[in-house]
Design a protein around this motif. Sequence first.
Motif, PDB file in Angstrom:
ATOM      1  N   GLU A 189       0.833  -1.212   0.000  1.00  0.00           N
ATOM      2  CA  GLU A 189       0.000   0.000   0.000  1.00  0.00           C
ATOM      3  C   GLU A 189       0.867   1.261   0.000  1.00  0.00           C
ATOM      4  O   GLU A 189       0.580   2.217  -0.719  1.00  0.00           O
ATOM      5  N   LEU A 190       1.919   1.256   0.806  1.00  0.00           N
ATOM      6  CA  LEU A 190       2.800   2.418   0.881  1.00  0.00           C
ATOM      7  C   LEU A 190       3.496   2.663  -0.454  1.00  0.00           C
ATOM      8  O   LEU A 190       3.554   3.798  -0.945  1.00  0.00           O
ATOM      9  N   SER A 191       4.017   1.601  -1.044  1.00  0.00           N
ATOM     10  CA  SER A 191       4.727   1.769  -2.316  1.00  0.00           C
ATOM     11  C   SER A 191       3.758   2.134  -3.440  1.00  0.00           C
ATOM     12  O   SER A 191       4.115   2.887  -4.349  1.00  0.00           O
ATOM     13  N   THR A 211       2.011  11.800   1.406  1.00  0.00           N
ATOM     14  CA  THR A 211       2.745  10.655   0.858  1.00  0.00           C
ATOM     15  C   THR A 211       4.079  10.501   1.570  1.00  0.00           C
ATOM     16  O   THR A 211       4.459   9.392   1.973  1.00  0.00           O
ATOM     17  N   CYS A 227       6.916   5.251   7.625  1.00  0.00           N
ATOM     18  CA  CYS A 227       6.765   4.048   8.450  1.00  0.00           C
ATOM     19  C   CYS A 227       7.250   2.801   7.711  1.00  0.00           C
ATOM     20  O   CYS A 227       7.192   1.700   8.252  1.00  0.00           O
ATOM     21  N   ALA A 228       7.784   2.957   6.500  1.00  0.00           N
ATOM     22  CA  ALA A 228       8.303   1.812   5.751  1.00  0.00           C
ATOM     23  C   ALA A 228       9.521   1.192   6.435  1.00  0.00           C
ATOM     24  O   ALA A 228       9.684  -0.026   6.430  1.00  0.00           O
ATOM     25  N   LEU A 243       3.516   9.228   5.077  1.00  0.00           N
ATOM     26  CA  LEU A 243       3.081   7.828   5.067  1.00  0.00           C
ATOM     27  C   LEU A 243       4.253   6.883   4.846  1.00  0.00           C
ATOM     28  O   LEU A 243       4.381   5.869   5.524  1.00  0.00           O
ATOM     29  N   THR A 244       5.125   7.232   3.939  1.00  0.00           N
ATOM     30  CA  THR A 244       6.227   6.329   3.603  1.00  0.00           C
ATOM     31  C   THR A 244       7.288   6.244   4.701  1.00  0.00           C
ATOM     32  O   THR A 244       8.114   5.330   4.676  1.00  0.00           O
ATOM     33  N   GLU A 282       1.059   4.009  -3.046  1.00  0.00           N
ATOM     34  CA  GLU A 282       0.783   5.435  -2.864  1.00  0.00           C
ATOM     35  C   GLU A 282       1.938   6.274  -3.406  1.00  0.00           C
ATOM     36  O   GLU A 282       1.723   7.289  -4.058  1.00  0.00           O
TER      37      GLU A 282
END
Length: 183
Positions: free
Chosen positions: A53-55, A80, A86-87, A83-84, A57
Amino acid sequence: MPDITRPDYFLQLARTLDRVFDDLPQAEHLRRGDDISPAIHTVVSDIGYILTELSEELATSNRHESEAPSGYSHAERSGTAALTQCAIPLGVALAHLGQMIDRLGFLHESIRHSSTGRTPAPDDVRLVLQEHLDHTGTALRAGAQQLRGKATQLSRPLSASTATTTPSHATSPSAVSKSVRVR
């Protein structure tokens, strides 16, 4: 796609990470000799889904920037980026789960299972497994905390110039909760 400018999406994703954390096997499972591989499989799948989901987005954001003259708004680009972040904790969690899978594979090959199906791992292996579970849990909690922090930042009052900008692909709160699923 979810509306990444809204704090509720970040909070929903943090709650999802909390549920993944709750799915981690506990120390007593290791002591009893329970087969924890199905639980590990579930957690790996769930984390993998969230990273996807992160990638997705990030790819969508980059595609919008190159296709549209106006691209994503500042709030969407910031969402964006937030959000990323937390990867990395999710990647760390997967790395520890990978170590666990390796150890569990060793046990699978090396220890003959009794008729009850429960043969506790030797203490030294069990301690290593528990360490990896602990590190996985810490990484999941760190990711969830980062998302909560980003939600707090997003919920702060916006300046007048950004408050009037409405994203063209906004989704309802119910769509946000549906977009983050755990198997």
